[in-house]
Enzyme design. Structure first.
Site, PDB file in Angstrom:
ATOM      1  N   ASP A  66       1.015  -1.108   0.023  1.00 31.05           N
ATOM      2  CA  ASP A  66       0.021  -0.363  -0.120  1.00 31.05           C
ATOM      3  C   ASP A  66       0.544   1.078  -0.278  1.00 31.05           C
ATOM      4  OD1 ASP A  66      -2.220   2.151   0.341  1.00 31.05           O
ATOM      5  OD2 ASP A  66      -3.749   0.389   1.229  1.00 31.05           O
ATOM      6  N   SER A 116      -6.993   3.752  -1.510  1.00 29.14           N
ATOM      7  CA  SER A 116      -6.601   3.164  -1.914  1.00 29.14           C
ATOM      8  C   SER A 116      -8.408   1.782  -2.072  1.00 29.14           C
ATOM      9  CB  SER A 116      -6.537   2.292  -0.158  1.00 29.14           C
ATOM     10  OG  SER A 116      -5.053   2.622   0.124  1.00 29.14           O
ATOM     11  N   SER A 169      -8.120  -1.757   1.182  1.00 31.83           N
ATOM     12  CA  SER A 169      -7.426  -2.834   0.441  1.00 31.83           C
ATOM     13  C   SER A 169      -8.243  -3.852   0.443  1.00 31.83           C
ATOM     14  CB  SER A 169      -5.497  -2.845  -0.056  1.00 31.83           C
ATOM     15  OG  SER A 169      -5.680  -1.311   0.689  1.00 31.83           O
ATOM     16  N   PHE A 254      -4.639  -9.858  14.829  1.00 32.21           N
ATOM     17  CA  PHE A 254      -3.650  -9.525  15.962  1.00 32.21           C
ATOM     18  C   PHE A 254      -3.452  -8.328  16.929  1.00 32.21           C
ATOM     19  CE2 PHE A 254      -2.366 -12.834  12.953  1.00 32.21           C
ATOM     20  CZ  PHE A 254      -1.847 -13.724  13.615  1.00 32.21           C
ATOM     21  N   GLU A 296      -1.258  -7.871   1.647  1.00 33.26           N
ATOM     22  CA  GLU A 296      -1.330  -6.862   1.773  1.00 33.26           C
ATOM     23  C   GLU A 296       0.148  -6.220   2.732  1.00 33.26           C
ATOM     24  OE1 GLU A 296      -3.123  -2.154   1.711  1.00 33.26           O
ATOM     25  OE2 GLU A 296      -3.758  -3.717   3.423  1.00 33.26           O
ATOM     26  N   ASP A 301       2.240   2.811   3.689  1.00 33.99           N
ATOM     27  CA  ASP A 301       0.913   4.011   3.323  1.00 33.99           C
ATOM     28  C   ASP A 301       1.109   5.144   4.118  1.00 33.99           C
ATOM     29  OD1 ASP A 301      -1.107   4.737   2.051  1.00 33.99           O
ATOM     30  OD2 ASP A 301      -1.826   5.056   3.794  1.00 33.99           O
ATOM     31  N   HIS A 305       2.273   8.599   5.573  1.00 33.01           N
ATOM     32  CA  HIS A 305       0.936   9.332   5.107  1.00 33.01           C
ATOM     33  C   HIS A 305       1.686  10.117   6.830  1.00 33.01           C
ATOM     34  CE1 HIS A 305      -2.743   9.041   3.256  1.00 33.01           C
ATOM     35  NE2 HIS A 305      -2.933   8.495   3.077  1.00 33.01           N
ATOM     36  N   HIS A 343      -1.367   2.783  -5.099  1.00 31.61           N
ATOM     37  CA  HIS A 343      -1.313   4.074  -5.994  1.00 31.61           C
ATOM     38  C   HIS A 343       0.334   4.633  -4.891  1.00 31.61           C
ATOM     39  CE1 HIS A 343      -2.402   4.661  -1.305  1.00 31.61           C
ATOM     40  NE2 HIS A 343      -3.182   4.446  -1.311  1.00 31.61           N
ATOM     41  N   HIS A 416      -1.098  10.915  -1.011  1.00 34.87           N
ATOM     42  CA  HIS A 416      -0.694  10.418  -2.055  1.00 34.87           C
ATOM     43  C   HIS A 416      -0.416  11.020  -3.066  1.00 34.87           C
ATOM     44  CE1 HIS A 416      -4.249   6.772  -0.506  1.00 34.87           C
ATOM     45  NE2 HIS A 416      -2.878   6.795   0.142  1.00 34.87           N
TER      46      HIS A 416
HETATM   47 ZN   LIG Z   1      -3.280   6.309   1.881  1.00 32.49          ZN
END
Ligand SMILES: [Zn+2]
Ligand SMILES: *[C@@H]1O[C@H](CO)[C@@H](O)[C@H](O)[C@H]1NC(C)=O
Ligand SMILES: *[C@@H]1O[C@H](CO)[C@@H](O)[C@H](O)[C@H]1NC(C)=O
Length: 463
Positions: A66, A116, A169, A254, A296, A301, A305, A343, A416
Site C-alpha cells: 500500500d 486505496s 485494500s 492480532f 498486503e 502507506d 502519511h 497508488h 498520495h
Molecule cells: Zn493512504
C-alpha cells in the site's frame, strides 16, 4: 470480441468527458469490457512477438504494497543494504529476480490520484470506480472480486494484511460498500457473505470492528467460530503456531486496530512473513485445485502519511521479506506471483547525494540557498517543514532517525500521489504483466493465467 460495443462506449466516453470521468465510466460493464478488450490486444501482441509460456497458474499470490511508490522501492533497497553495513545502492529487493515488470495507471473514475478503496477495487474486482468506493461501480452495481471467481473454480482463498481487516485494500477482496468508512458493515460482510464466509485464511488486525466497537452488540468472531467448528482463532504469534496443528479454516486477528509497525511491535505480534508462510502452507493443503491469496503490506502507506520515511521503508522491507517467503515456499512452474501497489506517495529522493549516503540521513555534500543542509528523502506534502521562528529552514540533522518525521514542503498531512506504480510478476503467464496498463486489467490477467472468471482464459482461449 467486444469490438463494436466497446467502440460505442469509448465514443460515448469522449462525448461525455468533462470534470470527472465520462458517464459511461460509471457503469461496471464499461470497465469489464474495456479490460477484456485490452486482454485480447495484449494476448495478440505477445503471440505475434512469440513471447510467453502455455502453463496454467494453479496458484496465484497477489502481494500489494500500500503506497509503494518507485521511490519507496529504491530507498528501501538502499536501506536494506545499509542495514547490512554496505553502501546500499547495489543491494537487491526480492522482486528484482522476477522476470517481468510493468506499470499500472492508478486514476479512478472521479480522481486523478487514487485512494486505496478505488485502487484495490481495480486490482481485485477488475473495474475502476470512484474515490472511496469498494467492490461496486460508481453507479452502485456490485462486482465480484477475483477471490469469488477463485472460489467458484474450487480454489482455496485467503486474505492477509497488516492493517485492519476491514480497511480499504483487504475489504476490496470481499466487500461492497459506497464508502470505505462503513467498516462495521464491511466486517459483517466478511463473516456473513460470499466470498468472505468461505475464506480459508483470514489474517490481520482490527478486532474492534468485529466486537467491541460494534453498535449491534454482535461478536463476529464468536459467530465465525460457530460457523466454522473446525476453525482456529489466533490472537498472537504463539496461538497462530498452535493453529498449525489443526486442519480447518484460520482466523487470526492480532490487534484491536491496525497491527503495530514492525519497528514498534510487541514480541508476540507475528511479522508479515510469518503470516505469509502460514497462509501459503495452509492454503496449499486446503484444495487440490490450488489457491488464490491476497497479501498486503498495508502500513507502508501509513508511514508515508505520517511523513516518517523510516517507518515506511522498514514496512517495505517487511513486505520484501514476505515476498521472499512466498518465493521460497512455492514452485514458479505452477504459482504465479504478482507484486504491485495501489497508488504512489510523494516521497522524493533528491539532490546529488554521494554513493553510500545514509538514506534516512542528510546529504552532507549539499546546502540550500541559506547554507543549511537537507535530507536526501523529502515529502512534497506533509506536516513537518523544519522551519525556525524566522520561517527559515532549520538544520534537520538533530531530528533525523528511523522513526522521526522526514522534512516536507507544504503544511498538510502526507498525501498520495498520482503517478504510475510498478508491477512485478513471476510464474505461469507472467509475461502478460509487462508494459503499461490500466490498473483494473490486473485481475483479468491473473484470471486468464489461472482459468478463473467469466472472461477469456488460457483454458477457453480459442487460439
Ligand atoms: Zn493512504
Ligand atoms: C450498464 O451498461 C450495460 C451494458 O451497456 C447496460 O445493460 C446496463 O443497463 C447499464 N447499467 C446501468 C445501471 O445503467
Ligand atoms: C487433517 O487432514 C489430514 C489430511 O486430509 C488428515 O489425515 C488428518 O487426520 C486431519 N487432521 C485432523 C486433526 O483433522
Amino acid at each position: 470480441m467486444y469490438g463494436v460495443e466497446l467502440m460505442l462506449l469509448l465514443s460515448m466516453a469522449t462525448v461525455c468527458a468533462g470534470r470527472g470521468g465520462s458517464v459511461a465510466e460509471r457503469n461496471a460493464s464499461y470497465w469489464l469490457q474495456q479490460a477484456q478488450h485490452q486482454l485480447a490486444t495484449r494476448l495478440e501482441r505477445m503471440r505475434d512477438a512469440g513471447v510467453g509460456d502455455m502453463h496454467m497458474a494453479k496458484n496465484v499470490i497477489m502481494l500489494l504494497g500500500d503506497g509503494l511508490s518507485i521511490t519507496t522501492h529504491t530507498a528501501a533497497r538502499i536501506l536494506k543494504g545499509q542495514y547490512g553495513g554496505a553502501s546500499g545502492e547495489e543491494s537487491q529487493l526480492a522482486v528484482e529476480s522476477f522476470p517481468y515488470s510493468g506499470f499500472s495507471k492508478t486514476y479512478c473514475t472521479d480522481s486523478q490520484t487514487a485512494d486505496s478503496a478505488c485502487a484495490a477495487t481495480a486490482c481485485l474486482a477488475g473495474i475502476k470506480t470512484n474515490y472511496g468506493s469498494i467492490g461496486q461501480s460508481e453507479q452502485g452495481t456490485h462486482v465480484n472480486s477475483i477471490l469469488q471467481w477463485a472460489q467458484m473454480a474450487g480454489k482455496a482463498t485467503g486474505v492477509v494484511t497488516t492493517t485492519r481487516l476491514t480497511d480499504a485494500s483487504p475489504a476490496a477482496a470481499y466487500a461492497h460498500v459506497k464508502q470505505r468508512s462503513q467498516e462495521l458493515d464491511i466486517a459483517r460482510q466478511l463473516i456473513e457473505e460470499l466470498p468472505g464466509r468461505q475464506l480459508d485464511v483470514i489474517l490481520g488486525g482490527g478486532l474492534g470492528k468485529f466486537a467491541s466497537e460494534r453498535k449491534d452488540g454482535r461478536d463476529l468472531v464468536q459467530e465465525w467460530l460457530q460457523a466454522n467448528p473446525d476453525g482456529c482463532f489466533a490472537r498472537s504469534l504463539d496461538s497462530l503456531h498452535a493453529c498449525s496443528e489443526r486442519n480447518g479454516s484460520l482466523l487470526g486477528v492480532f490487534s484491536d486496530n491496525h497491527m503495530a509497525y514492525h519497528l514498534a511491535a510487541p514480541v508476540d505480534q507475528p511479522r508479515l512473513k510469518d503470516l505469509t508462510a502460514m497462509a501459503i502452507e495452509r492454503l496449499a493443503e486446503q484444495s487440490n485445485y490450488g489457491y488464490f491469496v491476497f497479501i498486503e503490506g498495508g502500513r507502508i502507506d501509513h508511514g508515508h502519511h505520517e511523513t516518517r520515511a523510516g517507518y515506511a521503508l522498514d514496512e517495505m522491507l517487511e513486505f520484501d521479506a514476505a515476498i521472499e517467503t512466498a518465493m521460497q515456499l512455492t514452485d514458479s512452474r505452477e504459482t504465479l506471483i504478482v507484486v504491485t501497489a495501489d497508488h504512489s506517495h510523494t516521497l522524493s529522493m533528491s539532490g546529488d547525494a554521494m554513493r553510500g549516503t545514509p538514506i534516512l540521513g542528510l546529504d552532507e555534500s549539499q546546502r540550500d540557498l541559506d547554507g543549511v543542509p537537507y535530507s536526501t528523502l523529502n515529502y512534497a506534502l506533509g506536516k513537518w517543514q523544519s522551519l525556525n521562528k524566522d520561517g527559515k529552514r532549520e538544520n534537520p540533522a538533530p531530528f533525523l532517525s528511523k522513526t522521526s518525521y522526514t522534512p516536507s514542503y507544504i503544511r498538510a498531512k502526507g498525501a498520495h500521489s498520482g503517478e504510475d506504480v510498478a508491477i512485478f510478476a513471476q510464474g505461469p503467464q507472467s509475461h502478460l504483466f509487462s508494459g503499461v496498463m490500466e490498473q483494473n486489467l490486473l485481475p483479468h490477467l491473473m484470471a486468464y493465467a489461472a482459468c478463473l472468471g467469466q472472461g477469456v482464459t488460457l483454458c477457453n482461449d480459442p487460439h
